[in-house]
Design a protein around this motif. Structure first.
Motif: not given
Length: 172
Positions: A96-101
């Motif tokens: 999984g991955f979540h990046l700041r915009k």
């Protein structure tokens, strides 16, 4: 100064700590980041704290988490990327991955995900990795397929209440 256990050309992988609530809020406090990972589209302060605690728990129990990512040149938080145990199979994990915009569209997700995959197969000796995405998140779909994952079907993802496309990548 953060310690990094994986470094790429631009990214340092660290480990979430209980003192990282401000960093967690920078990431999961952005509605653009959370719009595809929960049914409301935004995380409350409690949701952010709970998410950080999940990562701390996963590290304590399994020595895995969606590790915080930092830009090596600035030390700034990019987001997170990593793995967690896949519920029914040993030697299998979910990526999984979540990046700041502000870091979207610059290749950071691809760079981080490739490193997490390499770590999973080379260091952890994973047999398979799994990944999924919100059905409307075309950027994640594109990245997951670019990484070589193969679509296996859909699964109900409780936090959104929707069926998400689900993929696997087998260690060759």
């Amino acid at each position: 100064m953060r310690e990094y256990f994986i470094k790429t050309k631009r990214i340092g992988f660290s480990v979430w700590a209980a003192s990282d609530l401000d960093l967690a809020t920078q990431l999961w406090g952005e509605s653009e980041v959370t719009k595809y990972i929960c049914s409301s589209g935004t995380f409350s302060g409690k949701d952010i704290s709970d998410r950080l605690n999940t990562e701390l728990h996963n590290n304590e129990m399994y020595h895995l988490q969606y590790w915080p990512l930092f830009e090596l040149s600035t030390g700034e938080l990019i987001g997170c990327c990593g793995i967690r145990p896949f519920k029914s199979e040993s030697h299998s994990f979910e990526l999984g991955f979540h990046l700041r915009k502000k870091y979207w569209g610059q290749g950071y997700a691809l760079e981080a995900a490739k490193s997490a995959i390499d770590y999973s197969f080379r260091v952890l000796k994973a047999d398979k990795l799994y990944a999924g995405h919100h059905p409307q998140n075309k950027a994640s779909e594109k990245l997951i397929t670019k990484l070589g994952f193969q679509l296996t079907g859909t699964v109900l993802y409780k936090p959104t209440g929707l069926y998400h496309p689900f993929y696997e990548l087998v260690n060759q």
